[in-house]
Design a protein around this motif. Structure first.
Motif, PDB file in Angstrom:
ATOM      1  N   MET A   1     -44.972   6.228 -20.739  1.00 11.72           N
ATOM      2  CA  MET A   1     -43.526   6.226 -20.629  1.00 11.72           C
ATOM      3  C   MET A   1     -43.165   7.060 -19.420  1.00 11.72           C
ATOM      4  N   GLY A   2     -42.339   6.539 -18.540  1.00 11.27           N
ATOM      5  CA  GLY A   2     -41.943   7.257 -17.349  1.00 11.27           C
ATOM      6  C   GLY A   2     -40.715   8.114 -17.582  1.00 11.27           C
ATOM      7  N   GLU A   3     -40.403   8.914 -16.598  1.00  4.91           N
ATOM      8  CA  GLU A   3     -39.223   9.785 -16.687  1.00  4.91           C
ATOM      9  C   GLU A   3     -37.931   8.970 -16.648  1.00  4.91           C
ATOM     10  N   SER A   4     -38.019   7.686 -16.382  1.00  7.30           N
ATOM     11  CA  SER A   4     -36.820   6.853 -16.320  1.00  7.30           C
ATOM     12  C   SER A   4     -36.289   6.486 -17.701  1.00  7.30           C
ATOM     13  N   LEU A   5     -36.928   6.995 -18.761  1.00  8.70           N
ATOM     14  CA  LEU A   5     -36.510   6.701 -20.126  1.00  8.70           C
ATOM     15  C   LEU A   5     -36.069   8.001 -20.806  1.00  8.70           C
ATOM     16  N   PRO A   6     -34.902   8.529 -20.437  1.00  8.69           N
ATOM     17  CA  PRO A   6     -34.508   9.861 -20.910  1.00  8.69           C
ATOM     18  C   PRO A   6     -34.277   9.965 -22.419  1.00  8.69           C
ATOM     19  N   ARG A   7     -33.778   8.932 -23.053  1.00  8.51           N
ATOM     20  CA  ARG A   7     -33.577   9.001 -24.506  1.00  8.51           C
ATOM     21  C   ARG A   7     -34.914   9.077 -25.225  1.00  8.51           C
ATOM     22  N   ASN A   8     -35.855   8.291 -24.770  1.00  5.34           N
ATOM     23  CA  ASN A   8     -37.183   8.304 -25.394  1.00  5.34           C
ATOM     24  C   ASN A   8     -37.865   9.651 -25.193  1.00  5.34           C
ATOM     25  N   LYS A   9     -37.722  10.241 -24.006  1.00  3.20           N
ATOM     26  CA  LYS A   9     -38.340  11.537 -23.728  1.00  3.20           C
ATOM     27  C   LYS A   9     -37.716  12.611 -24.624  1.00  3.20           C
ATOM     28  N   ALA A  10     -36.410  12.581 -24.784  1.00  7.55           N
ATOM     29  CA  ALA A  10     -35.749  13.546 -25.669  1.00  7.55           C
ATOM     30  C   ALA A  10     -36.226  13.360 -27.107  1.00  7.55           C
ATOM     31  N   LEU A  11     -36.348  12.108 -27.544  1.00  9.71           N
ATOM     32  CA  LEU A  11     -36.841  11.829 -28.889  1.00  9.71           C
ATOM     33  C   LEU A  11     -38.280  12.299 -29.041  1.00  9.71           C
ATOM     34  N   GLU A  12     -39.103  12.060 -28.053  1.00  5.21           N
ATOM     35  CA  GLU A  12     -40.493  12.504 -28.096  1.00  5.21           C
ATOM     36  C   GLU A  12     -40.556  14.032 -28.255  1.00  5.21           C
ATOM     37  N   ASN A  13     -39.719  14.759 -27.535  1.00  9.74           N
ATOM     38  CA  ASN A  13     -39.699  16.216 -27.652  1.00  9.74           C
ATOM     39  C   ASN A  13     -39.313  16.652 -29.062  1.00  9.74           C
ATOM     40  N   ILE A  14     -38.368  15.970 -29.672  1.00  7.32           N
ATOM     41  CA  ILE A  14     -37.956  16.280 -31.044  1.00  7.32           C
ATOM     42  C   ILE A  14     -39.107  15.988 -32.010  1.00  7.32           C
ATOM     43  N   LEU A  15     -39.783  14.865 -31.815  1.00  7.41           N
ATOM     44  CA  LEU A  15     -40.916  14.516 -32.677  1.00  7.41           C
ATOM     45  C   LEU A  15     -42.043  15.544 -32.547  1.00  7.41           C
ATOM     46  N   ILE A  16     -42.297  16.016 -31.350  1.00  8.71           N
ATOM     47  CA  ILE A  16     -43.337  17.026 -31.147  1.00  8.71           C
ATOM     48  C   ILE A  16     -42.954  18.319 -31.868  1.00  8.71           C
ATOM     49  N   GLU A  17     -41.693  18.679 -31.832  1.00 11.43           N
ATOM     50  CA  GLU A  17     -41.244  19.870 -32.563  1.00 11.43           C
ATOM     51  C   GLU A  17     -41.369  19.659 -34.070  1.00 11.43           C
ATOM     52  N   MET A  18     -41.045  18.465 -34.552  1.00 10.89           N
ATOM     53  CA  MET A  18     -41.223  18.160 -35.977  1.00 10.89           C
ATOM     54  C   MET A  18     -42.694  18.275 -36.370  1.00 10.89           C
ATOM     55  N   LEU A  19     -43.572  17.802 -35.510  1.00  6.73           N
ATOM     56  CA  LEU A  19     -45.010  17.889 -35.771  1.00  6.73           C
ATOM     57  C   LEU A  19     -45.461  19.348 -35.821  1.00  6.73           C
ATOM     58  N   SER A  20     -44.955  20.138 -34.914  1.00  7.94           N
ATOM     59  CA  SER A  20     -45.281  21.562 -34.903  1.00  7.94           C
ATOM     60  C   SER A  20     -44.816  22.245 -36.191  1.00  7.94           C
ATOM     61  N   THR A  21     -43.653  21.867 -36.670  1.00  7.73           N
ATOM     62  CA  THR A  21     -43.140  22.414 -37.928  1.00  7.73           C
ATOM     63  C   THR A  21     -44.057  22.054 -39.082  1.00  7.73           C
ATOM     64  N   ARG A  22     -44.535  20.809 -39.113  1.00 14.08           N
ATOM     65  CA  ARG A  22     -45.452  20.381 -40.177  1.00 14.08           C
ATOM     66  C   ARG A  22     -46.776  21.127 -40.089  1.00 14.08           C
ATOM     67  N   GLU A  23     -47.223  21.415 -38.864  1.00 16.49           N
ATOM     68  CA  GLU A  23     -48.462  22.169 -38.708  1.00 16.49           C
ATOM     69  C   GLU A  23     -48.308  23.590 -39.245  1.00 16.49           C
ATOM     70  N   ARG A  24     -47.163  24.219 -38.986  1.00 17.46           N
ATOM     71  CA  ARG A  24     -46.903  25.551 -39.539  1.00 17.46           C
ATOM     72  C   ARG A  24     -46.827  25.486 -41.059  1.00 17.46           C
ATOM     73  N   ALA A  25     -46.241  24.418 -41.591  1.00 21.59           N
ATOM     74  CA  ALA A  25     -46.170  24.247 -43.047  1.00 21.59           C
ATOM     75  C   ALA A  25     -47.567  24.111 -43.642  1.00 21.59           C
ATOM     76  N   ALA A  26     -48.454  23.414 -42.956  1.00 22.79           N
ATOM     77  CA  ALA A  26     -49.829  23.258 -43.447  1.00 22.79           C
ATOM     78  C   ALA A  26     -50.523  24.613 -43.526  1.00 22.79           C
ATOM     79  N   ASP A  27     -50.309  25.436 -42.517  1.00 28.55           N
ATOM     80  CA  ASP A  27     -50.887  26.782 -42.544  1.00 28.55           C
ATOM     81  C   ASP A  27     -50.326  27.588 -43.711  1.00 28.55           C
ATOM     82  N   TRP A  28     -49.033  27.471 -43.938  1.00 27.76           N
ATOM     83  CA  TRP A  28     -48.397  28.194 -45.042  1.00 27.76           C
ATOM     84  C   TRP A  28     -48.972  27.751 -46.386  1.00 27.76           C
ATOM     85  N   VAL A  29     -49.137  26.437 -46.578  1.00 26.20           N
ATOM     86  CA  VAL A  29     -49.690  25.920 -47.830  1.00 26.20           C
ATOM     87  C   VAL A  29     -51.094  26.480 -48.059  1.00 26.20           C
TER      88      VAL A  29
END
Length: 141
Positions: A1-29
């Motif tokens: 995906m190129g930088e010409s797709l700004p909505r997708n890039k913003a969504l990807e960043n949100i998904l990566i943060e969601m993934l990071s949150t799940r990883e922290r939750a796994a450590d907590w469990v």
């Protein structure tokens, strides 16, 4: 995906943060939750399923060649997210991409439940379920 797709890039960043949150939750469990062994196993299974589904959505978003017709916002500074799909733009999406968008909106952004003909939902919704429950739901006798 190129930088010409700004909505997708913003969504990807949100998904990566969601993934990071799940990883922290796994450590907590594993370390801090003070769960009995069976509850810890089930919570771990569900969390791994959540992570797998988010990774699938990330890979899908990265593979797209057109910007998704979406607006994603957070009313509380990033703790929760809402997604609005522009229906006029949805018509230009291939069926599979439209289905993936519906499943992602439902699973991660509190959107409406996908319809029964959504094949992407069949592939992704069971990822976070314990194996026996997934089998029971797949065999409705």
């Amino acid at each position: 995906m190129g930088e010409s797709l700004p909505r997708n890039k913003a969504l990807e960043n949100i998904l990566i943060e969601m993934l990071s949150t799940r990883e922290r939750a796994a450590d907590w469990v594993k370390t801090d939750a003070e769960l009995d062994p069976e509850s810890q196993r089930l919570m771990g299974d569900m969390n791994r399923g959540d992570q797998a589904s988010i990774q699938k959505f990330c890979a899908w978003v990265q593979s797209l060649e057109q910007d998704l017709p979406i607006t994603v916002s957070s009313p509380d500074g990033g703790r929760t997210w809402k997604m609005e799909v522009e229906e006029a733009g949805r018509s230009s999406l291939p069926d599979r991409d439209s289905e993936m968008l519906d499943v992602m909106a439902y699973m991660l952004f509190d959107g409406p439940e996908p319809g029964p003909g959504n094949k992407a939902a069949d592939d992704i919704l069971g990822l976070g379920l314990p194996e026996q429950l997934r089998k029971d739901l797949a065999d409705p006798r």
